[in-house]
Motif scaffolding. Structure first.
Motif, short mmCIF file in Angstrom:
data_model
loop_
_atom_site.label_atom_id
_atom_site.label_comp_id
_atom_site.label_asym_id
_atom_site.label_seq_id
_atom_site.Cartn_x
_atom_site.Cartn_y
_atom_site.Cartn_z
N ILE A 151 0.90 -1.32 0.05
CA ILE A 151 -0.12 0.08 -0.15
C ILE A 151 0.88 1.39 -0.05
CG2 ILE A 151 -1.81 1.48 1.33
CD1 ILE A 151 -2.76 -1.35 2.39
N VAL A 152 1.90 1.28 0.96
CA VAL A 152 2.85 2.51 1.08
C VAL A 152 3.54 2.60 -0.37
CG1 VAL A 152 5.06 3.32 2.19
CG2 VAL A 152 3.24 2.19 3.37
N ALA A 153 3.92 1.47 -1.11
CA ALA A 153 4.53 1.71 -2.41
C ALA A 153 3.68 2.36 -3.69
CB ALA A 153 4.79 0.29 -2.99
N GLU A 154 2.21 1.85 -3.32
CA GLU A 154 1.16 2.34 -4.40
C GLU A 154 1.02 3.85 -4.07
OE1 GLU A 154 -0.73 2.01 -7.56
OE2 GLU A 154 -0.29 0.01 -6.69
N VAL A 155 0.95 4.23 -2.91
CA VAL A 155 0.66 5.74 -2.53
C VAL A 155 1.99 6.45 -2.91
CG1 VAL A 155 0.72 7.13 -0.42
CG2 VAL A 155 -0.87 5.29 -0.59
N LEU A 156 3.12 6.02 -2.57
CA LEU A 156 4.28 6.58 -3.05
C LEU A 156 4.49 6.86 -4.73
CD1 LEU A 156 6.92 8.09 -2.32
CD2 LEU A 156 8.11 5.91 -2.42
N ASP A 157 4.21 5.80 -5.32
CA ASP A 157 3.97 5.75 -6.66
C ASP A 157 3.10 6.90 -7.38
OD1 ASP A 157 4.57 4.80 -9.37
OD2 ASP A 157 2.53 3.64 -9.57
N LEU A 158 1.82 6.64 -7.09
CA LEU A 158 1.02 7.69 -7.33
C LEU A 158 1.22 9.21 -7.03
CD1 LEU A 158 -1.84 8.09 -8.70
CD2 LEU A 158 -2.97 7.61 -6.48
N PHE A 159 1.85 9.27 -5.74
CA PHE A 159 2.18 10.80 -5.14
C PHE A 159 3.42 11.47 -5.97
CE2 PHE A 159 4.76 13.50 -2.64
CZ PHE A 159 3.81 14.51 -2.45
N VAL A 160 4.33 10.38 -6.48
CA VAL A 160 5.50 10.91 -7.17
C VAL A 160 4.85 11.37 -8.79
CG1 VAL A 160 7.45 10.26 -8.54
CG2 VAL A 160 7.23 9.81 -6.10
N GLN A 161 3.93 10.52 -9.27
CA GLN A 161 3.40 10.70 -10.75
C GLN A 161 2.59 12.18 -10.54
OE1 GLN A 161 0.59 7.67 -11.81
NE2 GLN A 161 0.38 8.69 -13.67
N HIS A 162 1.81 12.23 -9.55
CA HIS A 162 0.95 13.19 -9.12
C HIS A 162 1.98 14.81 -9.23
CE1 HIS A 162 -1.20 16.50 -6.70
NE2 HIS A 162 -2.27 15.63 -7.39
N GLN A 163 3.00 14.60 -8.46
CA GLN A 163 3.91 15.71 -8.23
C GLN A 163 4.48 16.12 -9.43
OE1 GLN A 163 2.59 17.21 -5.08
NE2 GLN A 163 4.82 17.76 -5.21
N GLY B 257 -6.44 22.33 -3.65
CA GLY B 257 -5.64 21.17 -3.14
C GLY B 257 -6.52 20.32 -2.21
N ILE B 258 -7.31 20.65 -1.44
CA ILE B 258 -8.19 19.75 -0.81
C ILE B 258 -8.97 18.63 -1.68
CG2 ILE B 258 -10.25 19.62 0.68
CD1 ILE B 258 -9.29 22.01 2.24
N LYS B 259 -9.37 19.43 -2.66
CA LYS B 259 -10.08 18.67 -3.77
C LYS B 259 -9.20 17.55 -4.48
CE LYS B 259 -12.74 19.00 -7.98
NZ LYS B 259 -13.49 19.89 -9.05
N ARG B 260 -8.19 17.99 -4.99
CA ARG B 260 -7.07 17.08 -5.28
C ARG B 260 -6.52 16.10 -4.34
NH1 ARG B 260 -3.05 21.16 -8.87
NH2 ARG B 260 -4.43 21.28 -10.32
N TYR B 261 -6.62 16.29 -3.27
CA TYR B 261 -6.38 15.49 -1.91
C TYR B 261 -7.33 14.25 -2.00
CZ TYR B 261 -4.91 13.18 2.32
OH TYR B 261 -4.60 12.50 3.36
N ARG B 262 -8.47 14.70 -1.96
CA ARG B 262 -9.55 13.52 -2.01
C ARG B 262 -9.52 12.65 -3.11
NH1 ARG B 262 -13.67 18.05 0.45
NH2 ARG B 262 -12.99 17.61 2.62
N MET B 263 -9.43 13.42 -4.34
CA MET B 263 -9.25 12.52 -5.60
C MET B 263 -8.03 11.67 -5.25
SD MET B 263 -10.15 15.39 -8.40
CE MET B 263 -8.90 15.12 -9.23
N PHE B 264 -6.94 11.93 -5.01
CA PHE B 264 -5.59 11.08 -4.78
C PHE B 264 -6.00 9.95 -3.84
CE2 PHE B 264 -1.97 10.44 -2.06
CZ PHE B 264 -1.06 10.01 -2.99
N LEU B 265 -6.85 10.11 -2.82
CA LEU B 265 -6.94 8.93 -1.93
C LEU B 265 -7.87 8.06 -2.68
CD1 LEU B 265 -7.25 10.69 1.51
CD2 LEU B 265 -5.45 9.37 0.51
N ASP B 266 -8.91 8.69 -3.30
CA ASP B 266 -9.82 7.80 -4.12
C ASP B 266 -9.31 7.14 -5.22
OD1 ASP B 266 -12.10 8.87 -2.63
OD2 ASP B 266 -12.50 10.36 -4.17
#
Length: 139
Positions: free
Chosen positions: A75-87, A105-114
């Motif tokens: 899960i952590v690897a998946e979050v990190l992958d998506l976060f780096v791609q996002h950034q 930013g709040i909207k994007r964060y919620r979309m990120f978690l989804d």
């Protein structure tokens, strides 16, 4: 006079009796010594099963713990992958911070978690980052 050994009487099949006679005919060997060694080896082997019964549950618990840690790491690897791609792609050129940008930013964060949740559900715990790496290594 009392000895430290106990006398036993038992019957052996003919083929085992012949094999025992052959082993005992060697210099320095006796039927008692051969049978003592064989019985001791058999009991020691049985003790190995006892160790499995004794330590097996502990090893099983450790394996389940390792599997939970691996799932969390996925899960952590998946979050990190998506976060780096996002950034690197979406937030590369963001305007100066103001109220509207904060809401965005709040909207994007919620979309990120989804998106992380959807990707984990679709991959069934196998992180996309590892899947992509394995695909590149395949011939």
């Amino acid at each position: 006079m009392r000895t430290l050994k106990t006398r036993h009487q038992f019957y052996l099949p003919d083929d085992l009796s012949e094999a025992l006679d052959e082993l005992a005919s060697r210099p320095g060997a006796s039927k008692s010594a051969v049978l003592t060694e064989a019985l001791r080896a058999w009991l020691d082997r049985k003790a190995g099963h006892e160790l499995d019964q004794r330590f097996g549950p502990r090893l099983d618990r450790q394996q389940r713990t390792a599997q939970r840690i691996e799932a969390t790491l996925n899960i952590v690897a998946e979050v990190l992958d998506l976060f780096v791609q996002h950034q690197l792609t979406i937030v590369a050129h963001q305007p100066p911070f103001d109220e509207e940008t904060g809401q965005l930013g709040i909207k994007r964060y919620r979309m990120f978690l989804d998106q992380v949740g959807r990707r984990l559900a679709a991959a069934q715990g196998q992180p996309r980052l590892l899947t992509l790496t394995e695909d590149k290594q395949a011939p």
